[in-house]
Design an enzyme around this catalytic site. Structure first.
Site, mmCIF file in Angstrom:
data_model
loop_
_atom_site.group_PDB
_atom_site.id
_atom_site.type_symbol
_atom_site.label_atom_id
_atom_site.label_comp_id
_atom_site.label_asym_id
_atom_site.label_seq_id
_atom_site.Cartn_x
_atom_site.Cartn_y
_atom_site.Cartn_z
ATOM 1 N N GLY A 49 0.844 -1.183 0.000
ATOM 2 C CA GLY A 49 0.000 0.000 0.000
ATOM 3 C C GLY A 49 0.875 1.228 0.000
ATOM 4 O O GLY A 49 2.087 1.140 0.251
ATOM 5 N N GLN A 54 3.398 9.933 1.573
ATOM 6 C CA GLN A 54 4.677 9.239 1.367
ATOM 7 C C GLN A 54 5.388 9.676 0.095
ATOM 8 O O GLN A 54 6.559 9.351 -0.103
ATOM 9 C CB GLN A 54 4.462 7.717 1.320
ATOM 10 N N CYS A 92 7.428 -0.292 6.384
ATOM 11 C CA CYS A 92 6.894 0.868 5.672
ATOM 12 C C CYS A 92 7.966 1.424 4.751
ATOM 13 O O CYS A 92 9.125 1.545 5.151
ATOM 14 C CB CYS A 92 6.462 1.922 6.699
ATOM 15 N N LEU A 93 7.568 1.768 3.529
ATOM 16 C CA LEU A 93 8.526 2.351 2.578
ATOM 17 C C LEU A 93 9.136 3.638 3.131
ATOM 18 O O LEU A 93 10.262 3.983 2.784
ATOM 19 C CB LEU A 93 7.820 2.652 1.248
ATOM 20 N N HIS A 134 -2.998 1.046 8.557
ATOM 21 C CA HIS A 134 -1.658 1.603 8.379
ATOM 22 C C HIS A 134 -1.695 2.815 7.443
ATOM 23 O O HIS A 134 -1.111 3.862 7.735
ATOM 24 C CB HIS A 134 -0.735 0.497 7.838
ATOM 25 N N GLU A 135 -2.402 2.673 6.327
ATOM 26 C CA GLU A 135 -2.434 3.774 5.343
ATOM 27 C C GLU A 135 -3.212 4.987 5.865
ATOM 28 O O GLU A 135 -2.809 6.136 5.645
ATOM 29 C CB GLU A 135 -3.042 3.314 4.011
ATOM 30 N N HIS A 138 -1.194 7.100 8.040
ATOM 31 C CA HIS A 138 -0.321 8.029 7.292
ATOM 32 C C HIS A 138 -1.045 9.350 7.019
ATOM 33 O O HIS A 138 -0.429 10.420 7.057
ATOM 34 C CB HIS A 138 0.074 7.425 5.938
HETATM 35 ZN ZN ZN Z 1 3.627 3.033 5.517
#
Ligand code: ZN
Length: 159
Positions: A49, A54, A92-93, A134-135, A138
């Protein structure tokens, strides 16, 4: 297609509450093109995702890739959560090299707009529920490391 750079912790913009996308903007070619690049960036970086902050845009848009079903969600909102908790390993990226265990609601209900501006409601459980939590975190300036109980090894799972 030129991809976006991933913004990594501790960049301050990752800690900002993102703003809603205007309904009239969603169907514009510019916004549709933005969603395509956001999706491609997630795929190339091997994410499950990705959330718009991000890539440096603090707007409420996410892309989720579950079992190779890829969808964009605009202005997503969690409207119901289960008391039941599921513990899962997250990465996480935007937080390279850190993986750890996080408690999430096992089941959630999400209201959102599709990339075509249609209202939808989703009932999610287990890993898909984890990915959405999680998203959506963000979009509120929250990172999984804020909730991490302990570190684990590299799971290769970037949400
Ligand atoms: Zn993330």
């Amino acid at each position: 297609m030129k991809l976006f750079e991933i913004v990594t912790n501790p960049t301050p913009s990752l800690r900002v509450r993102s703003t809603d996308v205007d309904l009239a903007e969603i169907t514009t070619p510019a916004f549709q093109a933005y969603l395509d690049v956001l999706t491609e960036t997630m795929l190339v970086k091997d994410g499950v995702g990705i959330a718009s902050p991000q890539v440096g845009r603090n707007i409420r848009a996410i892309v989720v890739n579950i079992d190779n079903k890829i969808d964009c969600y605009i202005n997503p909102e969690i409207t119901k959560v289960s008391e039941a908790i599921i513990e899962g390993e997250e990465g996480c990226l935007s937080v390279p090299g850190v993986y750890g265990l996080v408690d999430r609601h096992k089941r959630i209900t999400v209201r959102a707009l599709t990339r075509h501006g249609r209202r939808i409601e989703l009932d999610l459980r287990n890993f898909p529920a984890v990915v959405f939590q999680h998203e959506i975190d963000h979009l509120n300036g929250v990172l999984f490391i804020d909730k991490m109980k302990r570190k684990t090894g590299d799971s290769g799972k970037h949400i």
